[in-house]
Scaffold this motif. Structure first.
Motif, PDB file in Angstrom:
ATOM      1  N   LEU A   1      33.378 107.814  33.238  1.00 22.44           N
ATOM      2  CA  LEU A   1      34.702 107.589  33.813  1.00 22.44           C
ATOM      3  C   LEU A   1      34.872 106.113  34.138  1.00 22.44           C
ATOM      4  O   LEU A   1      33.971 105.491  34.700  1.00 22.44           O
ATOM      5  N   PRO A   2      36.030 105.541  33.795  1.00 19.90           N
ATOM      6  CA  PRO A   2      36.232 104.112  34.074  1.00 19.90           C
ATOM      7  C   PRO A   2      36.360 103.839  35.566  1.00 19.90           C
ATOM      8  O   PRO A   2      36.894 104.653  36.318  1.00 19.90           O
ATOM      9  N   LEU A   3      35.871 102.702  35.993  1.00 16.49           N
ATOM     10  CA  LEU A   3      35.980 102.281  37.378  1.00 16.49           C
ATOM     11  C   LEU A   3      37.432 101.919  37.666  1.00 16.49           C
ATOM     12  O   LEU A   3      38.022 101.108  36.947  1.00 16.49           O
ATOM     13  N   PRO A   4      38.057 102.509  38.696  1.00 25.91           N
ATOM     14  CA  PRO A   4      39.476 102.229  38.986  1.00 25.91           C
ATOM     15  C   PRO A   4      39.718 100.740  39.228  1.00 25.91           C
ATOM     16  O   PRO A   4      38.835 100.015  39.712  1.00 25.91           O
ATOM     17  N   TRP A   5      40.921 100.295  38.906  1.00 24.43           N
ATOM     18  CA  TRP A   5      41.266  98.883  39.034  1.00 24.43           C
ATOM     19  C   TRP A   5      41.108  98.390  40.475  1.00 24.43           C
ATOM     20  O   TRP A   5      40.585  97.291  40.711  1.00 24.43           O
ATOM     21  N   ALA A   6      41.574  99.183  41.433  1.00 22.03           N
ATOM     22  CA  ALA A   6      41.483  98.764  42.842  1.00 22.03           C
ATOM     23  C   ALA A   6      40.033  98.563  43.268  1.00 22.03           C
ATOM     24  O   ALA A   6      39.724  97.632  44.019  1.00 22.03           O
ATOM     25  N   ILE A   7      39.134  99.419  42.769  1.00 18.21           N
ATOM     26  CA  ILE A   7      37.711  99.269  43.093  1.00 18.21           C
ATOM     27  C   ILE A   7      37.160  98.003  42.449  1.00 18.21           C
ATOM     28  O   ILE A   7      36.355  97.276  43.046  1.00 18.21           O
ATOM     29  N   ARG A   8      37.602  97.706  41.239  1.00 18.48           N
ATOM     30  CA  ARG A   8      37.140  96.488  40.571  1.00 18.48           C
ATOM     31  C   ARG A   8      37.545  95.249  41.371  1.00 18.48           C
ATOM     32  O   ARG A   8      36.758  94.304  41.506  1.00 18.48           O
ATOM     33  N   MET A   9      38.757  95.264  41.882  1.00 25.48           N
ATOM     34  CA  MET A   9      39.223  94.115  42.654  1.00 25.48           C
ATOM     35  C   MET A   9      38.460  93.998  43.985  1.00 25.48           C
ATOM     36  O   MET A   9      38.171  92.896  44.446  1.00 25.48           O
ATOM     37  N   LYS A  10      38.133  95.137  44.579  1.00 29.08           N
ATOM     38  CA  LYS A  10      37.357  95.125  45.816  1.00 29.08           C
ATOM     39  C   LYS A  10      35.965  94.539  45.576  1.00 29.08           C
ATOM     40  O   LYS A  10      35.470  93.728  46.368  1.00 29.08           O
ATOM     41  N   ILE A  11      35.343  94.928  44.468  1.00 29.22           N
ATOM     42  CA  ILE A  11      34.017  94.431  44.135  1.00 29.22           C
ATOM     43  C   ILE A  11      34.073  92.935  43.833  1.00 29.22           C
ATOM     44  O   ILE A  11      33.209  92.162  44.266  1.00 29.22           O
TER      45      ILE A  11
END
Length: 481
Positions: free
Chosen positions: A228-238
């Motif tokens: 499953l792809p990592l959600p965009w919001a989580i990517r920005m948080k990381i």
């Protein structure tokens, strides 16, 4: 005379039986056998990870000071806490070795680090069993273990404090110097976005490090190995958390630190996807005074190292900024920095993406197609522009990491989803048509439309077998200066 010959014959038979028993015992334990009480076995797929029996025995005898010691069994390590050797759990290191005894190195230890014995970590990891293995890198293998909340004694799995125990690979080329660097930096630096070093073990030739356990593993695992792809919001948080970690090292630490090995496999995630930088084995003190750079052997990981550093060996904090730009691209595209499985011209992520960076319409080509429009248009535009700045060929033109943090802060949880954009919907429709009819006239028409808009059908990602979240990428140089 007959009695003497008879005595020699009987002694010979006894010696033969003793030798035979020794050979039988050795032959009865194959290399891939499961560990038994008091034995240490090398597993073929973990070669170099498991301490040899000779090393364990020597370290045990050194701790015991020549006294007979009772071997700890596997069951004892698993099912109950092992009490420390002395009255206090935090002072259980009766055979401690002074840091000044380390040959050729000065080890600056932070007072808050816990000092473990090898026996304690052996039991905490359930005898370094394969099922406790989290991953393997250039330094060595990392095992999951359990210790007391405020001490060093091992406890039953699932209780106490969960930790990650990194062992030194005695057969590897990276080792003692990286171990020292890790203790020096992480032992004296504390920040919410740096992995916490709990303690260490230095005993004979054993070198181990004990970290806080990061339950979600590495960013690399989530970007490239999860279905499953990592959600965009989580990517920005990381991205924001990792940027804060680098900004601390460059601009807030008592002495500036150049991380030198910033990549997705070194960004670990806690249960809430908070990013923390790990593996400081290649870190260097930054330039001080009138110095503009640090001259050092070129080391790092292919695809992440700044070009001027590769060519000259001149290391600056802007080298880390370049590496951050590469990781930002990986998070945006879902592609690896280097991928020989992609078509010609797309092996190197930076070179492939550079023409599309900073352009308002063509940036769509950079966004991970697995997100299927579930990303912020404004956020993706700003991310592409930021990556473009970080990847500037001129190091002086790259931003400071504190500036990167300020750019990323407003991008958290933006709601302007691309899936609601008419342009994106049209582009997706043409892409699906082209992929469904690769040899049809409609496909040719769709491809020409993509060419006019600066778009091309996306090549679907391929996924390898599941790998450890702590797995490390190959480095440019296996030796550290």
């Amino acid at each position: 005379m007959g009695k003497q010959q008879e005595g020699k014959r009987r002694r010979g038979e006894k010696d033969g039986k003793r030798k035979g028993r020794g050979k039988t015992a050795a032959a009865a334990v194959p290399e891939d056998a499961a560990p038994v009480a008091g034995c240490w076995i090398r597993f073929p797929r973990l070669r170099g990870c498991m301490p040899s029996r000779a090393k364990v025995d020597s370290s045990t005898s050194a701790r015991g000071g020549g006294r007979e010691t009772k071997p700890s069994t596997d069951d004892a390590c698993q099912d109950q806490s092992v009490p420390p050797a002395s009255g206090s759990a935090t002072t259980s290191n009766t055979g401690s070795i002074s840091p000044s005894s380390i040959v050729g190195e000065e080890l600056k230890l932070a007072f808050q680090l816990r000092r473990f014995t090898f026996s304690e970590l052996k039991c905490a990891t359930r005898n370094f069993r394969p099922e406790s293995l989290l991953g393997e890198g250039g330094f060595g293998c990392v095992f999951k273990g359990w210790i007391e909340e405020n001490g060093t004694a091992p406890v039953k799995p699932g209780t106490g404090l969960t930790v990650a125990v990194k062992t030194l690979n005695h057969d590897g080329l990276q080792g003692h110097k990286e171990w020292v660097a890790e203790v020096d930096f992480l032992g004296n630096l504390q920040h919410p976005h740096l992995v916490k070093l709990v303690g260490y073990c230095i005993e004979d030739d054993q070198r181990l490090l004990v970290y806080e356990f990061m339950p979600r593993g590495s960013l690399e695992n989530h970007l490239f190995r999860k279905s499953l792809p990592l959600p965009w919001a989580i990517r920005m948080k990381i991205a924001l958390g990792a940027a804060k970690g680098l900004a601390f090292l460059h601009e807030e630490a008592e002495r500036p630190v150049i991380y030198r090995d910033f990549k997705t496999s070194n960004i670990l995630l806690d249960a809430d996807y908070n990013a923390k930088l790990s593996d400081f084995g290649l870190a260097k003190d930054g330039p001080e005074g009138d110095k503009t750079h640090v001259s050092t052997r070129v080391m790092g990981t292919y695809g992440y190292a700044a070009p001027e550093y590769v060519m000259t060996g001149h290391l600056t904090s802007k080298s880390d900024v370049y590496s951050f730009g590469v990781v930002l691209l990986e998070m945006m595209t879902g592609r690896r920095s280097m991928d020989k499985n992609r078509p010609n011209g797309e092996h190197n992520l930076v070179e492939w993406a550079r023409p599309y960076l900073g352009e308002r319409r063509r940036f769509y080509k950079l966004v991970d197609p697995r997100l299927d429009g579930n990303f912020s248009i404004k956020g993706a535009q700003k991310t592409a522009q930021l990556a473009h700045a970080c990847l500037s060929r001129d190091p002086k033109a790259r931003p400071l990491m504190s500036q990167v943090v300020e750019v990323l802060k407003p991008l958290q949880n933006l709601k302007d989803m691309a899936s609601s954009s008419y342009y994106f919907q049209s582009m997706q429709h043409e892409r699906r048509t082209a992929l469904a009819n690769p040899y049809g006239s409609q496909s040719m028409k769709a491809q020409s439309t993509f060419a006019r808009n600066g778009q091309q059908p996306m090549r679907s990602l391929s996924y390898g077998p599941h790998a450890s979240p702590y797995r490390q990428s190959p480095r440019l140089d296996s030796k550290r200066q």
